[in-house]
Design a protein around this motif. Structure first.
Motif, mmCIF file in Angstrom:
data_model
loop_
_atom_site.group_PDB
_atom_site.id
_atom_site.type_symbol
_atom_site.label_atom_id
_atom_site.label_comp_id
_atom_site.label_asym_id
_atom_site.label_seq_id
_atom_site.Cartn_x
_atom_site.Cartn_y
_atom_site.Cartn_z
ATOM 1 N N LEU A 158 0.858 -1.185 0.000
ATOM 2 C CA LEU A 158 0.000 0.000 0.000
ATOM 3 C C LEU A 158 0.891 1.231 0.000
ATOM 4 N N LYS A 159 0.751 2.068 -1.027
ATOM 5 C CA LYS A 159 1.520 3.307 -1.100
ATOM 6 C C LYS A 159 0.783 4.381 -0.309
ATOM 7 N N ILE A 160 1.438 4.884 0.745
ATOM 8 C CA ILE A 160 0.863 5.959 1.553
ATOM 9 C C ILE A 160 1.213 7.298 0.912
ATOM 10 N N ASP A 161 2.480 7.466 0.545
ATOM 11 C CA ASP A 161 2.936 8.638 -0.192
ATOM 12 C C ASP A 161 4.218 8.255 -0.923
ATOM 13 N N ASN A 162 4.914 9.234 -1.513
ATOM 14 C CA ASN A 162 6.119 8.909 -2.297
ATOM 15 C C ASN A 162 7.259 8.356 -1.467
ATOM 16 N N ASP A 163 7.211 8.523 -0.157
ATOM 17 C CA ASP A 163 8.306 8.021 0.673
ATOM 18 C C ASP A 163 7.838 7.088 1.779
ATOM 19 N N LEU A 164 6.695 6.437 1.588
ATOM 20 C CA LEU A 164 6.241 5.463 2.581
ATOM 21 C C LEU A 164 5.339 4.425 1.929
ATOM 22 N N LEU A 165 5.769 3.166 2.035
ATOM 23 C CA LEU A 165 4.958 2.033 1.606
ATOM 24 C C LEU A 165 4.689 1.164 2.822
ATOM 25 N N ILE A 166 3.496 0.591 2.884
ATOM 26 C CA ILE A 166 3.181 -0.418 3.895
ATOM 27 C C ILE A 166 3.212 -1.761 3.174
ATOM 28 N N ILE A 167 3.992 -2.689 3.719
ATOM 29 C CA ILE A 167 4.221 -3.990 3.096
ATOM 30 C C ILE A 167 3.568 -5.081 3.941
ATOM 31 N N GLY A 168 2.755 -5.900 3.306
ATOM 32 C CA GLY A 168 2.180 -7.071 3.957
ATOM 33 C C GLY A 168 2.971 -8.300 3.554
ATOM 34 N N THR A 169 3.408 -9.086 4.522
ATOM 35 C CA THR A 169 4.283 -10.228 4.243
ATOM 36 C C THR A 169 3.611 -11.557 4.579
ATOM 37 N N ASP B 166 3.824 -14.563 6.788
ATOM 38 C CA ASP B 166 4.350 -15.041 8.077
ATOM 39 C C ASP B 166 5.010 -13.987 8.961
ATOM 40 N N TYR B 167 5.343 -12.804 8.441
ATOM 41 C CA TYR B 167 6.068 -11.828 9.249
ATOM 42 C C TYR B 167 5.319 -10.512 9.440
ATOM 43 N N GLY B 168 4.032 -10.489 9.149
ATOM 44 C CA GLY B 168 3.221 -9.319 9.464
ATOM 45 C C GLY B 168 3.435 -8.131 8.549
ATOM 46 N N LEU B 169 3.422 -6.947 9.150
ATOM 47 C CA LEU B 169 3.472 -5.683 8.423
ATOM 48 C C LEU B 169 4.803 -4.968 8.602
ATOM 49 N N LEU B 170 5.267 -4.359 7.523
ATOM 50 C CA LEU B 170 6.488 -3.562 7.548
ATOM 51 C C LEU B 170 6.212 -2.211 6.908
ATOM 52 N N LYS B 171 6.953 -1.202 7.353
ATOM 53 C CA LYS B 171 7.013 0.074 6.638
ATOM 54 C C LYS B 171 8.264 0.019 5.781
ATOM 55 N N PHE B 172 8.184 0.579 4.583
ATOM 56 C CA PHE B 172 9.373 0.725 3.755
ATOM 57 C C PHE B 172 9.506 2.186 3.361
ATOM 58 N N ILE B 173 10.679 2.756 3.623
ATOM 59 C CA ILE B 173 10.968 4.152 3.309
ATOM 60 C C ILE B 173 11.968 4.157 2.150
ATOM 61 N N PRO B 174 11.505 4.414 0.924
ATOM 62 C CA PRO B 174 12.396 4.341 -0.242
ATOM 63 C C PRO B 174 13.608 5.269 -0.182
ATOM 64 N N SER B 175 13.459 6.475 0.372
ATOM 65 C CA SER B 175 14.580 7.420 0.374
ATOM 66 C C SER B 175 15.764 6.923 1.195
ATOM 67 N N THR B 176 15.492 6.121 2.239
ATOM 68 C CA THR B 176 16.575 5.590 3.070
ATOM 69 C C THR B 176 16.781 4.090 2.854
ATOM 70 N N LYS B 177 15.908 3.487 2.044
ATOM 71 C CA LYS B 177 15.936 2.039 1.771
ATOM 72 C C LYS B 177 15.794 1.230 3.058
ATOM 73 N N GLU B 178 15.013 1.747 3.984
ATOM 74 C CA GLU B 178 14.874 1.147 5.316
ATOM 75 C C GLU B 178 13.523 0.449 5.472
ATOM 76 N N TYR B 179 13.579 -0.758 6.028
ATOM 77 C CA TYR B 179 12.381 -1.507 6.410
ATOM 78 C C TYR B 179 12.233 -1.424 7.926
ATOM 79 N N ILE B 180 11.010 -1.193 8.393
ATOM 80 C CA ILE B 180 10.741 -1.105 9.828
ATOM 81 C C ILE B 180 9.518 -1.967 10.134
ATOM 82 N N LYS B 181 9.634 -2.844 11.111
ATOM 83 C CA LYS B 181 8.491 -3.670 11.513
ATOM 84 C C LYS B 181 7.446 -2.791 12.178
ATOM 85 N N ILE B 182 6.192 -2.956 11.775
ATOM 86 C CA ILE B 182 5.097 -2.197 12.380
ATOM 87 C C ILE B 182 4.624 -2.938 13.622
#
Length: 102
Positions: free
Chosen positions: A39-50, A52-68
């Protein structure tokens, strides 16, 4: 090199592909190998559904994944996210545990 566990971005002008692998200090994020929903929230935030491992945030500008983490999400139980949708000011996730409102 790792062939699984990330996103690929296709530049439609150049047809070049940029890969964003799930490398993190968090061992849970490093285990993610199947993405089920984005799910694209804006140009610098995606919510990723996986799977077995739940939800992650992905920040393209920093290439960082964060567990929600949230009070509505289990912390000690694996769950799969099948679909993520935004309705009004809420995000809903259809999961193996049922429908969650975030």
């Amino acid at each position: 090199s790792d062939l699984f566990g990330g996103l690929n971005k296709l530049d439609l002008n150049t047809l070049e592909i940029e890969s964003f692998y799930t490398k993190s200090n968090d061992s849970i994020i490093n285990n993610v190998d199947i993405i089920k929903s984005i799910l694209k929230i804006d140009n610098d935030l995606l919510i990723i559904g996986t799977q077995d491992y739940g939800l992650l945030k992905f920040i393209p500008s920093t290439k960082e994944y964060i567990k929600i983490e949230s009070s509505v999400l289990p912390t000690n139980r694996a769950f799969t996210v099948y679909k993520i949708a935004k309705r009004n000011d809420f995000i809903f996730a259809a999961t193996s545990l049922g429908l969650l409102k975030l």
